[in-house]
Design a protein around this motif. Structure first.
Motif: not given
Length: 417
Positions: A5, A101, A203, A210, A264
């Motif tokens: 992260l 992520s 991600g 993301s 996440s």
């Protein structure tokens, strides 16, 4: 990539795919070992190593109380790659794709310290669409640690001495014929470590940074081919293209739950496991998400072999030993010797989620290495939380309905989608 992260939430949602969101998009994924000539044993060993490493870094993240802790960027993180391009004019960008992520990032010139990559390093000074984010931007202010000069600069240390340092900015990303403007991403000038053939990460997690969040996409899906079929690509689908084909079987759906300590990740409520007609005597709390954020079950593309909470794994392993009447190999994995080269006939394994059953045929939970005469369970036992890995997800079309908070799936031949 579980636990990586590098930026916090509050990144802007995009409003355009060349002026409109890419509601329908297909991207082909490549397994990280697809361009290497590994044997089945080597592929299994590498997958096991990557899974164990990710297990270690997640456990460190959950137990480390230091606010400066960041999980490791490591050469064994990630499983599938996607090919895209970045900048104007564009250059290739080979990225690890990861549902665990949120960050989109790549290595950047001037490259003070970078790991080797197969394509040219992105040079922001050559791109007309690169735009550093100012210190006053919400994206910069949302970072836990940053330095402004006056650009928003970030610096992170990692638990295995890897690190990344650079500028938070916006840029144009290109997926085939589709270009997406003003994507917030990390432009890393100093990156220690290695990452297979990738140049960074995209991600697909639940946080605002993301790709799916920035594009405002309400649903996406993928269908993963086995890493043992290394030359076959796997489809990643956005928008209406993500819908499941129900002709191959009955669609199953279960709620996606969320962990406030790991927002996440995509959590699932696993109630139990059956092998054939036998419901295994696993205690109900084995896979529960605990109040302190530990435990639970995550579905992740970036983990190869499923990791099961040790108490559950031990019961699964005991049942498999009772079915497979073969000598055990002395190794860290549950492997049997195929002395006659004949593969035992194994029943399906069924994962009982809240409201849905995921059926895993033998090929989805056992690995056969005929050359070395091995028959191995493609799962490992761990403590602190379980992960449904991509080996178990192969040839299952999996749909993430972000708007409805549901995960749906159906058996499929992924190579034909």
């Amino acid at each position: 990539m579980l636990g990586i992260l590098l930026v916090a939430s509050s990144l802007l949602f995009l409003a355009s795919l060349s002026a409109s969101p890419p509601v329908d998009l297909r991207i082909n994924l490549i397994h990280i070992d697809s361009r290497s000539n590994f044997s089945t044993s080597e592929l299994f060993h590498r997958a096991s190593q990557r899974t164990r490493y990710r297990t270690k870094t997640r456990e460190l993240k959950l137990t480390n109380s230091s606010p400066n802790f960041r999980s490791s960027l490591h050469s064994m993180d990630g499983e599938y790659l996607l090919e895209l391009a970045i900048g104007t004019p564009s250059i290739p960008f080979m990225a690890i794709v990861d549902t665990g992520s949120d960050l989109i990032w790549t290595q950047c010139e001037p490259c003070i310290s970078c790991f080797a990559q197969p394509t040219p390093v992105y040079d922001p000074s050559r791109s007309s669409t690169f735009s550093p984010l100012p210190c006053s931007s919400p994206q910069c202010e949302s970072l836990a640690y940053y330095n402004c000069t006056p650009e928003c600069r970030y610096y992170y240390n990692y638990s295995d001495s890897a690190s990344t340092q650079g500028v938070l900015a916006t840029e144009t990303l290109i997926f085939g014929a589709h270009s997406v403007r003003d994507v917030a991403f990390g432009c890393g000038h100093a990156n220690l470590g290695a990452s297979f053939n990738s140049t960074g990460t995209v991600g697909l997690g639940r946080g605002h940074g993301s790709l799916v969040s920035q594009l405002g996409i309400e649903k996406f899906s993928y269908c993963l081919t086995s890493f043992l079929e290394s030359n076959i690509t796997s489809p990643l689908l956005f928008g209406s293209m993500a819908d499941l084909n129900t002709s191959s079987g009955a669609t199953q759906s279960t709620l996606l739950t969320q962990n406030p300590f790991d927002p996440s990740f995509y959590y699932l409520d696993l109630k139990g496991i059956s092998i054939g007609e036998t419901l295994l005597p696993i205690r109900a709390e084995t896979f529960e998400l605990k109040k302190d954020g530990s435990g639970g079950v995550i579905i992740d593309t970036g983990t190869a072999l499923t990791r099961l909470e040790q108490a559950g794994y031990d019961i699964v392993a005991r049942e498999i030993k009772s079915i497979v009447n073969l000598p055990l190999v002395n190794s860290s994995e549950l492997c049997f010797t195929l002395s006659s080269r004949l593969v035992p006939n194994m029943p399906d394994m069924i994962l009982h989620f809240e409201g849905a059953n995921m059926t895993l045929p033998m090929d989805n939970y056992m690995i056969v290495d005929s050359n070395k005469g091995l028959f191995c369970l493609a799962m490992i036992g761990v403590s602190g939380g379980s992960i449904l890995g991509n080996y178990q997800q192969k040839n299952i079309h999996i749909l993430y309905n972000l708007a409805g908070g549901m995960l749906s799936f159906v058996p499929a031949k992924c190579s034909e989608i």
